[in-house]
Design an enzyme around this catalytic site. Structure first.
Site, PDB file in Angstrom:
ATOM      1  N   ASP A 164       0.854  -1.218   0.080  1.00  0.00           N
ATOM      2  CA  ASP A 164      -0.163   0.105   0.123  1.00  0.00           C
ATOM      3  C   ASP A 164       0.844   1.279   0.073  1.00  0.00           C
ATOM      4  O   ASP A 164       2.057   1.283   0.678  1.00  0.00           O
ATOM      5  CB  ASP A 164      -0.914   0.103   1.225  1.00  0.00           C
ATOM      6  CG  ASP A 164      -1.975   0.932   1.288  1.00  0.00           C
ATOM      7  OD1 ASP A 164      -3.243   0.448   1.027  1.00  0.00           O
ATOM      8  OD2 ASP A 164      -1.732   2.140   1.045  1.00  0.00           O
ATOM      9  N   ILE A 165       0.680   2.184  -0.956  1.00  0.00           N
ATOM     10  CA  ILE A 165       1.363   3.530  -0.950  1.00  0.00           C
ATOM     11  C   ILE A 165       1.227   4.143   0.325  1.00  0.00           C
ATOM     12  O   ILE A 165       2.180   5.031   0.703  1.00  0.00           O
ATOM     13  CB  ILE A 165       0.692   4.161  -2.084  1.00  0.00           C
ATOM     14  CG1 ILE A 165       1.858   5.121  -2.848  1.00  0.00           C
ATOM     15  CG2 ILE A 165      -0.490   5.056  -1.772  1.00  0.00           C
ATOM     16  CD1 ILE A 165       1.353   5.671  -4.075  1.00  0.00           C
ATOM     17  N   ASN A 203     -12.995  -3.311   2.475  1.00  0.00           N
ATOM     18  CA  ASN A 203     -13.744  -2.154   2.728  1.00  0.00           C
ATOM     19  C   ASN A 203     -14.704  -2.089   1.365  1.00  0.00           C
ATOM     20  O   ASN A 203     -14.583  -2.261   0.329  1.00  0.00           O
ATOM     21  CB  ASN A 203     -13.179  -0.864   2.763  1.00  0.00           C
ATOM     22  CG  ASN A 203     -11.954  -0.494   3.812  1.00  0.00           C
ATOM     23  OD1 ASN A 203     -12.569  -0.994   4.987  1.00  0.00           O
ATOM     24  ND2 ASN A 203     -10.861  -0.041   3.870  1.00  0.00           N
ATOM     25  N   VAL A 260     -11.153   3.188  -3.474  1.00  0.00           N
ATOM     26  CA  VAL A 260     -10.682   2.566  -5.059  1.00  0.00           C
ATOM     27  C   VAL A 260     -11.558   1.540  -5.264  1.00  0.00           C
ATOM     28  O   VAL A 260     -11.767   0.539  -4.508  1.00  0.00           O
ATOM     29  CB  VAL A 260      -9.074   2.084  -5.312  1.00  0.00           C
ATOM     30  CG1 VAL A 260      -8.865   1.556  -6.428  1.00  0.00           C
ATOM     31  CG2 VAL A 260      -8.092   3.211  -4.584  1.00  0.00           C
ATOM     32  N   HIS A 271     -10.165  -5.030  -3.228  1.00  0.00           N
ATOM     33  CA  HIS A 271      -8.938  -5.265  -2.744  1.00  0.00           C
ATOM     34  C   HIS A 271      -8.734  -5.748  -1.256  1.00  0.00           C
ATOM     35  O   HIS A 271      -9.765  -5.301  -0.392  1.00  0.00           O
ATOM     36  CB  HIS A 271      -7.843  -4.084  -2.628  1.00  0.00           C
ATOM     37  CG  HIS A 271      -8.688  -2.780  -2.217  1.00  0.00           C
ATOM     38  ND1 HIS A 271      -9.415  -2.050  -3.179  1.00  0.00           N
ATOM     39  CD2 HIS A 271      -8.535  -2.212  -1.140  1.00  0.00           C
ATOM     40  CE1 HIS A 271      -9.931  -1.164  -2.467  1.00  0.00           C
ATOM     41  NE2 HIS A 271      -9.363  -1.101  -1.312  1.00  0.00           N
ATOM     42  N   HIS A 290      -7.051  -5.671   2.211  1.00  0.00           N
ATOM     43  CA  HIS A 290      -5.842  -5.193   2.907  1.00  0.00           C
ATOM     44  C   HIS A 290      -5.351  -6.294   3.825  1.00  0.00           C
ATOM     45  O   HIS A 290      -6.084  -6.838   4.630  1.00  0.00           O
ATOM     46  CB  HIS A 290      -6.506  -3.921   3.851  1.00  0.00           C
ATOM     47  CG  HIS A 290      -6.926  -2.718   3.054  1.00  0.00           C
ATOM     48  ND1 HIS A 290      -6.057  -1.517   3.004  1.00  0.00           N
ATOM     49  CD2 HIS A 290      -8.188  -2.563   2.461  1.00  0.00           C
ATOM     50  CE1 HIS A 290      -6.737  -0.721   2.287  1.00  0.00           C
ATOM     51  NE2 HIS A 290      -7.908  -1.264   1.983  1.00  0.00           N
TER      52      HIS A 290
HETATM   53  P1  AMP Z   1      -9.800   1.615   0.385  1.00  0.00           P
HETATM   54  O1  AMP Z   1      -9.857   2.825   1.066  1.00  0.00           O
HETATM   55  O2  AMP Z   1     -10.194   0.480   1.080  1.00  0.00           O
HETATM   56  O3  AMP Z   1     -10.354   1.688  -1.078  1.00  0.00           O
HETATM   57  O4  AMP Z   1      -8.320   1.541   0.006  1.00  0.00           O
HETATM   58  C1  AMP Z   1      -7.547   1.843  -1.311  1.00  0.00           C
HETATM   59  C2  AMP Z   1      -6.084   1.771  -0.593  1.00  0.00           C
HETATM   60  O5  AMP Z   1      -5.279   1.929  -1.766  1.00  0.00           O
HETATM   61  C3  AMP Z   1      -5.636   2.774   0.445  1.00  0.00           C
HETATM   62  O6  AMP Z   1      -5.255   2.150   1.316  1.00  0.00           O
HETATM   63  C4  AMP Z   1      -4.397   3.736  -0.215  1.00  0.00           C
HETATM   64  O7  AMP Z   1      -3.370   3.866   0.323  1.00  0.00           O
HETATM   65  C5  AMP Z   1      -4.074   2.576  -1.519  1.00  0.00           C
HETATM   66  N1  AMP Z   1      -3.402   3.127  -2.605  1.00  0.00           N
HETATM   67  C6  AMP Z   1      -4.087   4.230  -3.462  1.00  0.00           C
HETATM   68  N2  AMP Z   1      -3.317   4.343  -4.563  1.00  0.00           N
HETATM   69  C7  AMP Z   1      -2.336   3.317  -4.410  1.00  0.00           C
HETATM   70  C8  AMP Z   1      -1.164   2.976  -5.218  1.00  0.00           C
HETATM   71  N3  AMP Z   1      -0.952   3.948  -6.265  1.00  0.00           N
HETATM   72  N4  AMP Z   1      -0.345   2.167  -5.052  1.00  0.00           N
HETATM   73  C9  AMP Z   1      -0.454   1.682  -3.899  1.00  0.00           C
HETATM   74  N5  AMP Z   1      -1.500   1.744  -3.086  1.00  0.00           N
HETATM   75  C10 AMP Z   1      -2.492   2.563  -3.389  1.00  0.00           C
END
Ligand code: AMP
Ligand code: ZN
Length: 120
Positions: free
Chosen positions: A29-30, A86, A95, A99, A101
């Site tokens: 995760d970024i 989520n 996103v 996914h 986590h």
């Molecule tokens: P959610 O809030 O459950 O949709 O999680 C989305 C996750 O994607 C968050 O924890 C972000 O930090 C992560 N995220 C967003 N953009 C990127 C990226 N380019 N590379 C890796 N993780 C990302």
């Protein structure tokens, strides 16, 4: 498709990939919320958990298997960890490509809304 995680799968956006196979990929995760924070995603685009159907049973089960394997590999399986999907607004989804986590390496609080209640 204009989806961030589909772009990561197509390698149009870079990511620190830590696992991949024909069904899923996992990458860091970024914006990590724990010493280890990875996302396991299916190669096929599924927007939210509300959109999974019978034909996705195998890939969603595989995502959970990969999460457990990553925890084992990282060495925190027996201490414990968190694996979270989520979904939509109330779930905090930002996103819209499902996914899982995987967070580990520290003790985490529960329930997740406690922090917000304390600040009221
Ligand atoms: P959610 O809030 O459950 O949709 O999680 C989305 C996750 O994607 C968050 O924890 C972000 O930090 C992560 N995220 C967003 N953009 C990127 C990226 N380019 N590379 C890796 N993780 C990302
Ligand atoms: Zn996608």
């Amino acid at each position: 498709m204009d989806c961030l995680f589909c772009k990561i799968i197509r390698e149009e956006i870079p990511a620190k990939t830590i696992y991949e196979d024909e069904k899923v990929i996992a990458f860091n995760d970024i914006n990590p919320q724990a010493p280890f924070h990875a996302l396991v995603i299916p190669r096929q685009h599924i927007s939210t958990l509300n959109d999974i159907s019978e034909q996705d049973r195998e890939v969603v089960g595989h995502m959970v298997m990969v999460a457990a394997r990553l925890a084992e590999e990282q060495g925190f399986a027996s201490d414990g960890y968190r694996a979270v999907f989520n979904c939509n607004n109330h779930g905090g989804q930002t996103v819209f490509h499902i996914h899982l986590h995987v967070l580990g390496g520290k003790a985490m609080g529960w329930p997740p809304y406690q922090a917000k209640l304390k600040s009221l």
